[in-house]
Design an enzyme around this catalytic site. Structure first.
Site, PDB file in Angstrom:
ATOM      1  N   LYS B 103       0.878  -1.173   0.000  1.00 40.81           N
ATOM      2  CA  LYS B 103       0.000   0.000   0.000  1.00 40.81           C
ATOM      3  C   LYS B 103       0.913   1.219   0.000  1.00 40.81           C
ATOM      4  O   LYS B 103       1.568   1.517   1.004  1.00 40.81           O
ATOM      5  CB  LYS B 103      -0.915   0.004   1.234  1.00 40.81           C
ATOM      6  CG  LYS B 103      -1.715   1.300   1.336  1.00 40.81           C
ATOM      7  CD  LYS B 103      -2.650   1.316   2.536  1.00 40.81           C
ATOM      8  CE  LYS B 103      -3.086   2.752   2.829  1.00 40.81           C
ATOM      9  NZ  LYS B 103      -4.036   2.837   3.937  1.00 40.81           N
ATOM     10  N   GLY B 164      -8.662   8.857   8.771  1.00 40.20           N
ATOM     11  CA  GLY B 164      -9.037   9.003  10.171  1.00 40.20           C
ATOM     12  C   GLY B 164     -10.131  10.021  10.437  1.00 40.20           C
ATOM     13  O   GLY B 164     -10.514  10.238  11.584  1.00 40.20           O
ATOM     14  N   ASN B 213      -9.827   1.463   8.948  1.00 44.03           N
ATOM     15  CA  ASN B 213      -9.152   1.121  10.192  1.00 44.03           C
ATOM     16  C   ASN B 213      -9.813   1.798  11.391  1.00 44.03           C
ATOM     17  O   ASN B 213     -10.430   1.163  12.245  1.00 44.03           O
ATOM     18  CB  ASN B 213      -7.672   1.525  10.088  1.00 44.03           C
ATOM     19  CG  ASN B 213      -6.816   1.053  11.257  1.00 44.03           C
ATOM     20  OD1 ASN B 213      -5.613   0.886  11.118  1.00 44.03           O
ATOM     21  ND2 ASN B 213      -7.364   0.819  12.424  1.00 44.03           N
ATOM     22  N   THR B 214      -9.719   3.133  11.429  1.00 46.38           N
ATOM     23  CA  THR B 214     -10.124   3.872  12.630  1.00 46.38           C
ATOM     24  C   THR B 214     -11.586   3.629  12.993  1.00 46.38           C
ATOM     25  O   THR B 214     -11.921   3.515  14.183  1.00 46.38           O
ATOM     26  CB  THR B 214      -9.876   5.383  12.420  1.00 46.38           C
ATOM     27  OG1 THR B 214      -8.550   5.547  11.901  1.00 46.38           O
ATOM     28  CG2 THR B 214      -9.995   6.150  13.719  1.00 46.38           C
TER      29      THR B 214
END
Lengths: 65, 264
Positions: B103, B164, B213-214
């Site tokens: 990535k 995020g 993710n977050t």
């Protein structure tokens, strides 16, 4: 000899990158190394000399997004 | 658009059942991370490389955990601001993880974590030429996307919104245009998703997958949220395949008008 290991100045007696890792107690840890900003593959560590003032980065897997 | 063609998800030839990819950062504990991955159904997780202390050896514990979970890893170059940093990090990651997937992040701005698309294209070319299978974290810009494909990328990862931020899809028009422009390229929306509905929306637009993710790690119950995201991705994909109705500006009665009694 003074080396900068992961940003921290350390006194290390070693002729090669492999010896430096050994002396710093990394043992069999799964790490990747860079010397003065250049990647050094594991197989080349034993033949890569280190010199006073060299910057060594020792990285390992970590959480990531 | 061929529904059949888009029904398989195989980035760089690796067939995946789940279209959800999960980050491994910021979970309350390693056990919760492991449970969340399992609940989400994700088969790919992102990981990074950071400085290892000889005394703590934290990275070794983390690597054992990931191997125990038994998923494929997608190493990132998070935090790299230059082509040189990103390329060196990629080389180090390939050795440690024994994988050519990457990535690729080349960050251009610290506040928005917006990719430096010029550096991204340059790094993508260097790494693709060196045998990496690059998943570039990019914007929805069509021309940049074209350049990334020319550089050797076979997958694109446009952002939904800043990393995020949890804002979801900030530019639906741009993402829809990207999907229409590259019907045969696996497109994964990466970054900025905050809710399962955001993930479902990306899938309903026809994106091949999402990476987040977050939104899971920072949820009150990360395991339950991971499951919810897994379900949303499946629902969104199923909805895309089913062919969503076109939206209208005015109401249209769903109950037949013909046959209605006159009772007034």
């Amino acid at each position: 000899m003074r080396l900068v290991i992961n940003g921290e100045a350390r006194e290390v007696e070693a002729m090669t990158l492999a010896a430096a890792l050994e002396s710093l107690d990394y043992g069999e840890a799964k790490v990747a190394t860079a010397l003065n900003g250049e990647f050094v593959p594991a197989r080349a560590r034993a033949t890569t000399p280190v010199n006073d003032g060299d910057r060594i980065e020792i990285l390992a897997p970590r959480q990531g997004g | 658009m061929s529904v059949t063609r888009l029904s398989n998800f195989a980035p760089y030839g690796v067939a995946l059942r789940s279209r959800l990819m999960l980050g491994t950062s910021q979970y309350p504990s390693p056990a919760i991370l492991a449970e969340a991955v399992s609940a989400s159904g994700a088969e790919v997780v992102t990981v990074s490389l950071r400085r290892e202390s000889a005394r703590l050896k934290e990275g070794q514990d983390f690597w054992r955990l990931i191997r125990d979970i038994g998923v494929r890893v997608l190493p990132n170059t998070a935090g790299c601001y230059s082509v040189k940093e990103a390329v060196t990090t990629a080389q180090m990651a390939r050795e440690v993880f024994g994988a050519s997937w990457l990535k690729l992040e080349v960050i251009g701005d610290a506040d928005t974590l917006q990719p430096d698309v010029f550096g991204l294209v340059e790094a993508a070319r260097i790494l693709s030429d060196d045998g990496f299978e690059v998943f570039p974290y990019t914007t929805e810009d069509l021309v940049v996307a074209e350049r990334l494909l020319e550089a050797g990328c076979k997958v694109l990862m446009p952002w939904g919104s800043p990393i995020g931020s949890g804002q979801g899809l900030n530019n639906v028009f741009g993402l829809r245009a990207l999907r229409a422009h590259f019907p045969d390229t696996p497109l994964i929306v990466d970054a900025g998703l905050g809710l399962p509905s955001h993930a479902a929306a990306a899938m309903e637009l026809g994106f091949d997958g999402v990476l987040l993710n977050t939104a899971v790690a920072k949820a009150g119950d990360p395991v339950a949220m991971a499951r919810a995201f897994g379900q949303a991705v499946e629902a969104g994909r199923a909805a895309f395949l089913a062919g969503p109705m076109p939206p209208r500006d005015m109401a249209a009665p769903s109950t037949p008008v013909i046959g209605k009694a006159i009772l007034s």
